[in-house]
Design a protein around this motif. Structure first.
Motif, short mmCIF file in Angstrom:
data_model
loop_
_atom_site.label_atom_id
_atom_site.label_comp_id
_atom_site.label_asym_id
_atom_site.label_seq_id
_atom_site.Cartn_x
_atom_site.Cartn_y
_atom_site.Cartn_z
N LEU A 1 0.83 -1.21 0.00
CA LEU A 1 0.00 0.00 0.00
C LEU A 1 0.86 1.26 0.00
O LEU A 1 0.52 2.27 -0.64
N LYS A 2 1.99 1.22 0.71
CA LYS A 2 2.90 2.37 0.68
C LYS A 2 3.45 2.58 -0.73
O LYS A 2 3.54 3.71 -1.22
N LEU A 3 3.80 1.49 -1.39
CA LEU A 3 4.30 1.59 -2.77
C LEU A 3 3.23 2.16 -3.68
O LEU A 3 3.52 3.01 -4.54
N LEU A 4 1.99 1.74 -3.49
CA LEU A 4 0.89 2.26 -4.30
C LEU A 4 0.77 3.77 -4.15
O LEU A 4 0.60 4.50 -5.14
N GLY A 5 0.88 4.25 -2.91
CA GLY A 5 0.81 5.68 -2.68
C GLY A 5 1.94 6.44 -3.34
O GLY A 5 1.72 7.49 -3.97
N TYR A 6 3.16 5.92 -3.23
CA TYR A 6 4.31 6.54 -3.89
C TYR A 6 4.10 6.57 -5.40
O TYR A 6 4.35 7.58 -6.07
N ALA A 7 3.65 5.45 -5.92
CA ALA A 7 3.60 5.27 -7.37
C ALA A 7 2.54 6.15 -8.03
O ALA A 7 2.81 6.79 -9.06
N LEU A 8 1.34 6.17 -7.47
CA LEU A 8 0.24 6.87 -8.14
C LEU A 8 0.54 8.36 -8.31
O LEU A 8 0.05 8.99 -9.26
N SER A 9 1.33 8.93 -7.42
CA SER A 9 1.66 10.35 -7.55
C SER A 9 2.65 10.60 -8.69
O SER A 9 2.87 11.75 -9.08
N GLY A 10 3.22 9.54 -9.22
CA GLY A 10 4.23 9.71 -10.26
C GLY A 10 3.76 9.36 -11.66
O GLY A 10 4.58 9.30 -12.60
N GLN B 1 14.28 0.99 -8.05
CA GLN B 1 14.71 0.17 -6.92
C GLN B 1 14.68 0.98 -5.63
O GLN B 1 14.38 0.46 -4.56
N ASP B 2 14.96 2.27 -5.73
CA ASP B 2 14.92 3.14 -4.55
C ASP B 2 13.50 3.19 -3.96
O ASP B 2 13.34 3.21 -2.73
N MET B 3 12.49 3.23 -4.82
CA MET B 3 11.10 3.25 -4.35
C MET B 3 10.74 1.94 -3.65
O MET B 3 10.07 1.93 -2.61
N LEU B 4 11.20 0.83 -4.23
CA LEU B 4 10.94 -0.47 -3.61
C LEU B 4 11.60 -0.57 -2.24
O LEU B 4 10.99 -1.04 -1.27
N LYS B 5 12.84 -0.08 -2.16
CA LYS B 5 13.56 -0.13 -0.89
C LYS B 5 12.95 0.81 0.15
O LYS B 5 12.83 0.47 1.33
N ALA B 6 12.54 2.00 -0.29
CA ALA B 6 11.98 2.98 0.64
C ALA B 6 10.67 2.50 1.26
O ALA B 6 10.35 2.85 2.41
N THR B 7 9.91 1.71 0.52
CA THR B 7 8.62 1.23 1.02
C THR B 7 8.71 -0.19 1.59
O THR B 7 7.73 -0.69 2.15
N GLY B 8 9.87 -0.84 1.43
CA GLY B 8 10.02 -2.21 1.90
C GLY B 8 9.22 -3.20 1.08
O GLY B 8 8.94 -4.32 1.52
N SER B 9 8.86 -2.83 -0.15
CA SER B 9 8.04 -3.69 -1.00
C SER B 9 8.90 -4.53 -1.92
O SER B 9 10.11 -4.35 -2.03
N LYS B 10 8.24 -5.47 -2.61
CA LYS B 10 8.93 -6.38 -3.51
C LYS B 10 8.35 -6.28 -4.91
O LYS B 10 7.33 -5.63 -5.14
N LEU B 11 9.01 -6.97 -5.83
CA LEU B 11 8.62 -6.87 -7.24
C LEU B 11 7.16 -7.23 -7.45
O LEU B 11 6.45 -6.55 -8.21
N PHE B 12 6.68 -8.30 -6.80
CA PHE B 12 5.30 -8.71 -7.04
C PHE B 12 4.30 -7.68 -6.53
O PHE B 12 3.13 -7.68 -6.95
N ASP B 13 4.71 -6.76 -5.66
CA ASP B 13 3.80 -5.71 -5.20
C ASP B 13 3.47 -4.72 -6.31
O ASP B 13 2.48 -3.98 -6.20
N THR B 14 4.29 -4.67 -7.35
CA THR B 14 4.01 -3.74 -8.45
C THR B 14 2.83 -4.19 -9.30
O THR B 14 2.25 -3.40 -10.05
N ASP B 15 2.47 -5.47 -9.21
CA ASP B 15 1.39 -5.99 -10.07
C ASP B 15 0.05 -5.33 -9.79
O ASP B 15 -0.79 -5.23 -10.68
#
Length: 354
Positions: free
Chosen positions: A231-240, A256-270
């Motif tokens: 969910l954190k990744l979703l918030g970061y991503a939608l603004s971009g 990769q910086d966004m993934l690390k900052a949110t603690g998310s993984k590749l499958f979270d991008t789906d």
């Protein structure tokens, strides 16, 4: 049983090469594509249950880990994550009589598993079967059923199980198998919204519910089981999200910086790519994700008669007409520059009314 509105329902005779291959083997490994989804996972778990009921030794060995919202399938199917340090997984593959690739029709989609599969086949001890519904299959398997009329690989596995029941002369469906197949069909039809959701698919889903699948529970497990990191990744991503050409193209890049900052993984991008088509004017949506090794993963979505699988194919990928992907063997900066021009040319050549 009433036939699908388009395409055809395969008969027991159509399935006979697959059935013979499965029944002649004793040690069977099931696998699916990298970055597995509900269709591949559900199809694996369902087929594994049936083969075990037929007295086979079955292992599910996948090239990448199971996303968190599908862990209920992992628990049901005893799915093993393959990697080159896992001797047990390597042994399962090398010693298999039959390997079945589900929901993929290209060898490279097996990822790190591929080299071991090809080694086992060279020894002459393994047959490869492929069951899939994507376009433009690669000719690599000993037996293959690849029918792009089908809404999902789960739809095909459902028909295969019916054919196996006829062949074996006994019922094979259980509530667990029905639940796995319902997951496969539900997820690959976008919860029964996509164009290939024929009246037959609705009847199929109803039959699976009658056989024990809990539709409400499965929906909740799949779509309401996101991690806080996702969910954190979703918030970061939608603004971009960026739009081009009068908002006919939507674009998003995840580093990769966004993934690390949110603690998310590749499958979270789906979960993010579906939002890129939310604006009605958007014809083509692109999600690009920077990989750890410097390559770039691209996912394409489109509306109407826009075959984005042709875009993906140009870069060695593939998929559905309106949903496809590929992996660029170079940096995201270069990939973005190349791809935007190609998408514009693609739209012009399609003569779409924008």
């Amino acid at each position: 049983m009433i036939l699908p509105v388009h395409g055809r329902k395969l008969s027991e005779q159509d399935w006979l090469p697959i059935i013979d291959t499965l029944l002649q083997g004793q040690n069977i490994v099931l696998t699916t594509h990298e970055n597995s989804d509900g269709d591949g996972l559900g199809s694996e778990v369902a087929l594994a249950g049936v083969l075990k009921a037929l007295g086979k030794e079955v292992a599910i060995v996948n090239p990448t880990e199971v996303p968190p919202n599908y862990t209920f399938l992992k628990q049901e199917g005893n799915i093993t994550l393959f990697n080159n340090k896992d001797e047990e997984a390597i042994q399962e593959v090398v010693l298999a009589d039959v390997l079945v690739l589900l929901d993929a029709n290209l060898r490279e989609r097996m990822g790190s598993l591929r080299a071991h599969v090809e080694y086992a086949r060279e020894l002459g001890s393994m047959k490869i079967a492929c069951i899939d519904h994507h376009l433009e299959p690669e000719d690599f398997a000993d037996v293959m059923v690849c029918e792009n009329y089908a809404s999902s690989t789960g739809e095909l596995v459902y028909d295969l199980i019916i054919a196996l029941e006829e062949h074996a002369g006994k019922p094979l469906f259980t509530p667990q198998i029905a639940s796995a197949l319902y997951t496969a069909v539900m997820t690959d039809t976008g919860s029964f919204r996509f164009p290939k959701t024929t009246p037959y698919v609705y009847r199929l889903a109803g039959d699976l519910v009658e056989k024990g699948a809990d539709a409400s529970l499965i929906y909740d497990l799949v779509y309401n089981s996101l991690t806080p990191q996702a969910l954190k990744l979703l918030g970061y991503a939608l603004s971009g999200i960026t739009y081009y050409d009068n908002e006919t193209i939507s674009w998003l890049f995840i580093s990769q910086d966004m993934l690390k900052a949110t603690g998310s993984k590749l499958f979270d991008t789906d979960l993010i790519v579906k939002y890129l088509l939310s604006v009605p004017s958007v014809q083509v949506a692109i999600l690009m994700v920077e990989m750890q090794d410097g390559r770039t993963k691209a996912s394409f979505r489109s509306r109407g008669p826009l075959y984005v699988n042709q875009l993906a194919k140009k870069y060695g990928g593939g998929g559905h007409m309106n949903a496809a992907g590929c992996l660029f063997p170079f940096s995201s900066e270069r990939a973005q520059k190349v791809l935007l021009d190609d998408i514009r040319e693609f739209l012009e050549n399609q003569e779409v009314l924008l």
